[in-house]
Design a protein around this motif. Structure first.
Motif, PDB file in Angstrom:
ATOM      1  N   PHE A   1      48.999  35.095  32.765  1.00 16.29           N
ATOM      2  CA  PHE A   1      50.355  35.454  33.194  1.00 16.29           C
ATOM      3  C   PHE A   1      50.434  36.943  33.521  1.00 16.29           C
ATOM      4  O   PHE A   1      51.007  37.347  34.543  1.00 16.29           O
ATOM      5  N   MET A   2      49.870  37.758  32.650  1.00 17.83           N
ATOM      6  CA  MET A   2      49.926  39.202  32.848  1.00 17.83           C
ATOM      7  C   MET A   2      49.147  39.609  34.088  1.00 17.83           C
ATOM      8  O   MET A   2      49.577  40.484  34.853  1.00 17.83           O
ATOM      9  N   ALA A   3      47.988  38.993  34.310  1.00 17.04           N
ATOM     10  CA  ALA A   3      47.174  39.332  35.481  1.00 17.04           C
ATOM     11  C   ALA A   3      47.925  39.056  36.777  1.00 17.04           C
ATOM     12  O   ALA A   3      47.771  39.788  37.767  1.00 17.04           O
ATOM     13  N   ASP A   4      48.758  38.015  36.782  1.00 16.95           N
ATOM     14  CA  ASP A   4      49.520  37.683  37.992  1.00 16.95           C
ATOM     15  C   ASP A   4      50.543  38.752  38.330  1.00 16.95           C
ATOM     16  O   ASP A   4      50.807  39.024  39.509  1.00 16.95           O
ATOM     17  N   THR A   5      51.152  39.358  37.305  1.00 20.06           N
ATOM     18  CA  THR A   5      52.209  40.344  37.555  1.00 20.06           C
ATOM     19  C   THR A   5      51.698  41.782  37.543  1.00 20.06           C
ATOM     20  O   THR A   5      52.460  42.703  37.808  1.00 20.06           O
ATOM     21  N   CYS A   6      50.413  41.969  37.218  1.00 25.19           N
ATOM     22  CA  CYS A   6      49.866  43.325  37.093  1.00 25.19           C
ATOM     23  C   CYS A   6      48.674  43.535  38.024  1.00 25.19           C
ATOM     24  O   CYS A   6      47.690  44.193  37.664  1.00 25.19           O
ATOM     25  N   SER A   7      48.744  43.002  39.213  1.00 23.66           N
ATOM     26  CA  SER A   7      47.606  43.080  40.134  1.00 23.66           C
ATOM     27  C   SER A   7      47.340  44.497  40.628  1.00 23.66           C
ATOM     28  O   SER A   7      46.262  44.783  41.150  1.00 23.66           O
ATOM     29  N   LYS A   8      48.306  45.403  40.451  1.00 22.26           N
ATOM     30  CA  LYS A   8      48.123  46.782  40.916  1.00 22.26           C
ATOM     31  C   LYS A   8      47.566  47.709  39.835  1.00 22.26           C
ATOM     32  O   LYS A   8      47.470  48.920  40.042  1.00 22.26           O
ATOM     33  N   LEU A   9      47.181  47.142  38.704  1.00 23.81           N
ATOM     34  CA  LEU A   9      46.679  47.963  37.611  1.00 23.81           C
ATOM     35  C   LEU A   9      45.433  48.742  38.022  1.00 23.81           C
ATOM     36  O   LEU A   9      44.526  48.213  38.663  1.00 23.81           O
TER      37      LEU A   9
ATOM     38  N   CYS B   1      41.573  38.646  19.876  1.00 22.48           N
ATOM     39  CA  CYS B   1      40.422  37.877  19.416  1.00 22.48           C
ATOM     40  C   CYS B   1      40.352  36.472  20.008  1.00 22.48           C
ATOM     41  O   CYS B   1      39.294  35.829  19.947  1.00 22.48           O
ATOM     42  N   ARG B   2      41.448  35.959  20.591  1.00 26.18           N
ATOM     43  CA  ARG B   2      41.448  34.597  21.136  1.00 26.18           C
ATOM     44  C   ARG B   2      41.309  34.574  22.653  1.00 26.18           C
ATOM     45  O   ARG B   2      41.271  33.503  23.255  1.00 26.18           O
ATOM     46  N   VAL B   3      41.217  35.740  23.261  1.00 25.03           N
ATOM     47  CA  VAL B   3      41.028  35.800  24.716  1.00 25.03           C
ATOM     48  C   VAL B   3      39.541  35.642  25.012  1.00 25.03           C
ATOM     49  O   VAL B   3      38.699  36.340  24.441  1.00 25.03           O
ATOM     50  N   THR B   4      39.211  34.725  25.907  1.00 22.67           N
ATOM     51  CA  THR B   4      37.823  34.434  26.241  1.00 22.67           C
ATOM     52  C   THR B   4      37.462  35.032  27.606  1.00 22.67           C
ATOM     53  O   THR B   4      38.248  35.765  28.217  1.00 22.67           O
ATOM     54  N   ASP B   5      36.280  34.678  28.080  1.00 23.37           N
ATOM     55  CA  ASP B   5      35.833  35.165  29.387  1.00 23.37           C
ATOM     56  C   ASP B   5      36.814  34.810  30.492  1.00 23.37           C
ATOM     57  O   ASP B   5      36.965  35.557  31.459  1.00 23.37           O
TER      58      ASP B   5
ATOM     59  N   ALA C   1      39.929  36.990  34.753  1.00 23.46           N
ATOM     60  CA  ALA C   1      41.159  36.972  35.545  1.00 23.46           C
ATOM     61  C   ALA C   1      41.631  38.390  35.827  1.00 23.46           C
ATOM     62  O   ALA C   1      42.087  38.700  36.937  1.00 23.46           O
ATOM     63  N   ILE C   2      41.508  39.252  34.835  1.00 23.36           N
ATOM     64  CA  ILE C   2      41.896  40.651  35.022  1.00 23.36           C
ATOM     65  C   ILE C   2      41.007  41.317  36.062  1.00 23.36           C
ATOM     66  O   ILE C   2      41.475  41.973  37.002  1.00 23.36           O
ATOM     67  N   ILE C   3      39.692  41.155  35.894  1.00 20.73           N
ATOM     68  CA  ILE C   3      38.747  41.816  36.790  1.00 20.73           C
ATOM     69  C   ILE C   3      38.909  41.338  38.226  1.00 20.73           C
ATOM     70  O   ILE C   3      38.851  42.130  39.181  1.00 20.73           O
ATOM     71  N   HIS C   4      39.129  40.040  38.406  1.00 21.14           N
ATOM     72  CA  HIS C   4      39.192  39.493  39.763  1.00 21.14           C
ATOM     73  C   HIS C   4      40.582  39.613  40.383  1.00 21.14           C
ATOM     74  O   HIS C   4      40.709  39.508  41.612  1.00 21.14           O
ATOM     75  N   SER C   5      41.620  39.842  39.579  1.00 17.17           N
ATOM     76  CA  SER C   5      42.983  39.973  40.126  1.00 17.17           C
ATOM     77  C   SER C   5      43.345  41.415  40.444  1.00 17.17           C
ATOM     78  O   SER C   5      44.144  41.673  41.351  1.00 17.17           O
ATOM     79  N   CYS C   6      42.766  42.360  39.698  1.00 22.18           N
ATOM     80  CA  CYS C   6      43.151  43.772  39.827  1.00 22.18           C
ATOM     81  C   CYS C   6      42.127  44.495  40.692  1.00 22.18           C
ATOM     82  O   CYS C   6      41.155  45.085  40.188  1.00 22.18           O
ATOM     83  N   SER C   7      42.335  44.469  41.979  1.00 22.08           N
ATOM     84  CA  SER C   7      41.351  45.028  42.917  1.00 22.08           C
ATOM     85  C   SER C   7      41.256  46.549  42.840  1.00 22.08           C
ATOM     86  O   SER C   7      40.268  47.125  43.303  1.00 22.08           O
ATOM     87  N   SER C   8      42.269  47.204  42.258  1.00 21.37           N
ATOM     88  CA  SER C   8      42.263  48.668  42.153  1.00 21.37           C
ATOM     89  C   SER C   8      41.798  49.157  40.790  1.00 21.37           C
ATOM     90  O   SER C   8      41.889  50.354  40.500  1.00 21.37           O
ATOM     91  N   LEU C   9      41.301  48.254  39.955  1.00 19.17           N
ATOM     92  CA  LEU C   9      40.929  48.606  38.588  1.00 19.17           C
ATOM     93  C   LEU C   9      39.798  49.635  38.576  1.00 19.17           C
ATOM     94  O   LEU C   9      38.748  49.446  39.178  1.00 19.17           O
ATOM     95  N   ARG C  10      40.042  50.751  37.865  1.00 17.46           N
ATOM     96  CA  ARG C  10      39.033  51.803  37.726  1.00 17.46           C
ATOM     97  C   ARG C  10      38.563  51.962  36.285  1.00 17.46           C
ATOM     98  O   ARG C  10      37.425  52.349  36.049  1.00 17.46           O
ATOM     99  N   LYS C  11      39.441  51.659  35.333  1.00 18.08           N
ATOM    100  CA  LYS C  11      39.100  51.843  33.921  1.00 18.08           C
ATOM    101  C   LYS C  11      39.397  50.552  33.160  1.00 18.08           C
ATOM    102  O   LYS C  11      40.515  50.052  33.188  1.00 18.08           O
ATOM    103  N   LEU C  12      38.374  50.060  32.469  1.00 18.90           N
ATOM    104  CA  LEU C  12      38.515  48.847  31.660  1.00 18.90           C
ATOM    105  C   LEU C  12      38.014  49.139  30.264  1.00 18.90           C
ATOM    106  O   LEU C  12      36.869  49.565  30.077  1.00 18.90           O
ATOM    107  N   ARG C  13      38.870  48.906  29.272  1.00 24.12           N
ATOM    108  CA  ARG C  13      38.485  49.118  27.881  1.00 24.12           C
ATOM    109  C   ARG C  13      38.875  47.900  27.058  1.00 24.12           C
ATOM    110  O   ARG C  13      40.048  47.521  27.033  1.00 24.12           O
TER     111      ARG C  13
END
Length: 649
Positions: A327-335, A344-348, A353-365
């Motif tokens: 849900f968050m990845a859909d509304t945060c594509s400009k991150l 702890c319950r989020v899987t690959d 979804a974050i990596i493939h939805s956020c085309s402008s992503l520069r920092k991932l932690r």
């Protein structure tokens, strides 16, 4: 330059003839040829450290530097904490000063009148534990043009007061504030009107950072901001109409909190929330998938950080799974940057979804990503991502294969893989070709000396490398690491908690003359006095003994005896600002060292040392240093403008 090199006995420059001696007729000093106005113009272009170094060379330059301090626009001195008697001469009346940054570790309320200057646009004060809340009140009364204010540890010393009225005066007086950072516990400001006083805050405030704020006080503040936007409150100025960045630490991150932030701050682009529960949250006081759906309703967020700290309790966001992240990845594509800690319950599926939805992503932690595996990165080369900062701490399922996929991001500049226990030499082999990688943290991984040989022969222009707790490393890792060009770029090195590292390894480091600025070798049982003597004797590029080191952490090293303490007396380690030793080593000698070197911070209780708050904006690590620390020399020898009998005109 040092005074001995700057002039001869009669004040001229020391010349070097074919026989290595001085010229028969010493050349006149430079300041004899230049008008004072020209000298003042030149000195005004220098940073503070260079200005004080120049002042230590002659009486003329000292006089000119004194005048320059009266119209210097920028005064940054974060690497040492000065007492008021030494700081006072450096801060004369100056109507032109716009930016002031200081370490206030040795200052109390008597210094406030030197800090609260009407001309200031920026004020950054660190380690303010000996200053009371009066500082905020005086800033509100005197600094009407202040744009940026950053204060931490205010009034933390027992017995000092910090009141609601202090914050009220600050917000009422500093009507031009754009950035406000209060790295402290604002529960001290608890008052029924806490939310309402923020209506007086600057309409230009775009960034707000608070060290810790109780959940109830934050909800009250956000409610006030929301009410101010309603038509029925049109006569009341809106609260936070321009706020774009919000960084907070709270007791609990909940759905209600996230929703309140989204409603109250419609132009927010940067959201950073961290909590530290003292007990396992119940459903009504926790973040769930429903809460993530409320993030970024206006589509303006570019940076988001949601972290559950393990400070008091091993707890996680147990009510969030892949569905919420989707849900968050859909509304945060400009991150452009995202940080998730404790999910702890989020899987690959969710992370991909974050990596493939956020085309402008520069920092991932991602920290404590207990279900993150190599699959997240296996086809990352098929995306358009060009990430520069990646942190995957405590991701125990990640292996070498995943890092091989991640290495397709050729723009990586910072990579944190601490406590990823399954990573080994093949991961390092994949990274060694990254030509932009400057910071690499490999604490607790399974790398060996072979892995470091890949790094040593690689192309990474590493500035900082951390190998803390890599138990397979031996003394040979030093020669393996510094077999290539990395020794010319590396400035920060952490070799702590290496059970197989001994004096032999540090001797190898000294022989390679690596210009290390920070060296941590704490809790190494086989490190002893020989290592200290080797580092003290090491010369880099013709400098003085141990000249490059500014931080050395030897805490709980098994072979250190009182003999080593003697090597920290001058002329050895002239640049040293931070020293970590075991307090019980020989308390009298340690205390005597601290007295003889008042600008050396000696830590004896095992606390971590670092330059987290140092001002690196002016290229601190690249500053060309001389044989003597002129800043310390000048401060100790006399106040600004005093006449030194041993100085020649």
């Amino acid at each position: 330059m040092s005074r001995s090199r700057a002039r001869g006995e009669s004040g001229g420059v020391v010349g070097i003839g074919t026989g290595g001696g001085e010229f028969p007729d010493p050349l006149p000093a430079l300041d004899h040829h230049l008008p004072s106005t020209v000298l003042a113009t030149v000195l005004a272009k220098l940073d503070l450290r260079s200005l004080l170094a120049a002042a230590a060379t002659s009486r003329s330059l000292r006089s000119c530097a004194t005048q320059t301090l009266s119209f210097l626009p920028v005064f940054h001195l974060l690497e040492i904490a000065l007492p008021l008697e030494l700081l006072r001469p450096l801060l004369p009346p100056n109507p032109y000063m716009r930016s002031l940054r200081l370490d206030c570790g040795r200052l109390d309320d008597a210094a406030i009148r030197y800090l609260a200057r009407p001309s200031l646009h920026e004020l950054c004060l660190l380690n303010c534990e000996n200053l009371s809340g009066r500082l905020l009140a005086d800033l509100g009364g005197n600094c009407r043009d202040l744009r940026t204010l950053s204060v931490n540890s205010l009034a933390e010393r027992r017995g000092l007061s910090i009141c609601y009225s202090d914050l009220e005066e600050l917000l009422n007086g500093c009507s031009q504030l754009e950035c406000l950072s209060l790295a402290l516990d604002v529960s001290a400001f608890d008052n029924p009107k806490f939310g309402h006083i923020w209506a007086a805050a600057s309409r230009k405030l775009s960034s707000l950072e608070i060290g810790y704020i109780p959940y109830s006080m934050l909800i009250e503040l956000l409610s006030t901001a929301t009410e101010s936007q309603q038509p029925s409150y049109s006569v009341i100025p809106p609260v936070f109409p321009s706020l774009q960045k919000l960084c907070l630490s709270v007791d609990y991150i909940t759905d209600h909190l996230v929703g309140s932030i989204s409603k109250a701050l419609p132009v927010l682009t940067h959201l950073d929330l961290q909590d530290a529960p003292i007990m396992e949250p119940i459903s009504s006081s926790d973040l769930t998938n429903a809460g993530l759906q409320q993030i970024n309703p206006h589509g303006k967020l570019k940076h988001i950080s949601l972290v559950r700290s393990q400070e008091f309790l091993f707890t996680y966001f147990r009510r969030v799974n892949d569905q919420g992240v989707l849900f968050m990845a859909d509304t945060c594509s400009k991150l452009e940057s995202i940080r998730l800690g404790g999910f702890c319950r989020v899987t690959d599926t969710g992370f991909r979804a974050i990596i493939h939805s956020c085309s402008s992503l520069r920092k991932l932690r991602v920290s404590h990503g207990s279900q993150l595996t190599d699959l997240v990165f296996h086809d990352i080369y098929a995306t358009s991502l060009s990430m520069t900062h990646v942190s995957l701490r405590w991701c125990h399922l990640l292996t070498n294969y995943g890092i091989q996929g991640l290495s397709f991001n050729k723009d990586l500049n910072v990579l944190d893989l601490r406590d990823c226990r399954k990573l080994g030499d093949e991961a390092v082999r994949a990274l060694c070709c990254l030509q932009k990688l400057q910071i690499l943290l490999l604490d607790g991984t399974d790398i060996s000396d072979i892995g470091l040989s890949y790094l040593g022969r690689g192309r990474c222009p590493l500035v900082s490398l951390s190998l803390r707790g890599c138990r397979r490393l031996t003394d040979n890792c030093i020669s393996s690491l510094f077999s290539g060009s990395i020794k010319f770029s590396l400035q920060v090195l952490d070799l702590s908690r290496l059970p197989n590292l001994s004096d032999i390894g540090i001797l190898s480091l000294a022989r390679n003359r690596v210009p290390v600025v920070e060296l941590r070798i704490r809790e190494c049982p086989h490190i002893g006095d020989t290592s200290v003597m080797a580092l003290a004797s090491m010369q880099v590029d013709g400098g003085s003994h141990g000249s490059s080191l500014q931080l050395l952490d030897l805490y709980d090293c098994g072979g250190i005896t009182p003999l080593a303490i003697r090597w920290f007396k001058k002329p050895y380690f002239p640049r040293l600002r931070w020293l970590g030793v075991t307090g019980s080593l020989n308390r009298d000698m340690v205390d005597a060292l601290a007295r003889s070197r008042p600008f050396l911070h000696v830590a004896c209780r095992g606390e971590e040392l670092g330059t987290v708050f140092w001002d690196t904006s002016c290229g601190w690590y690249k500053h060309e240093e001389d044989e003597l620390d002129e800043l310390e020399q000048w401060l100790l020898e006399g106040e600004v403008g005093s006449d030194d009998e041993d100085m020649e005109d």
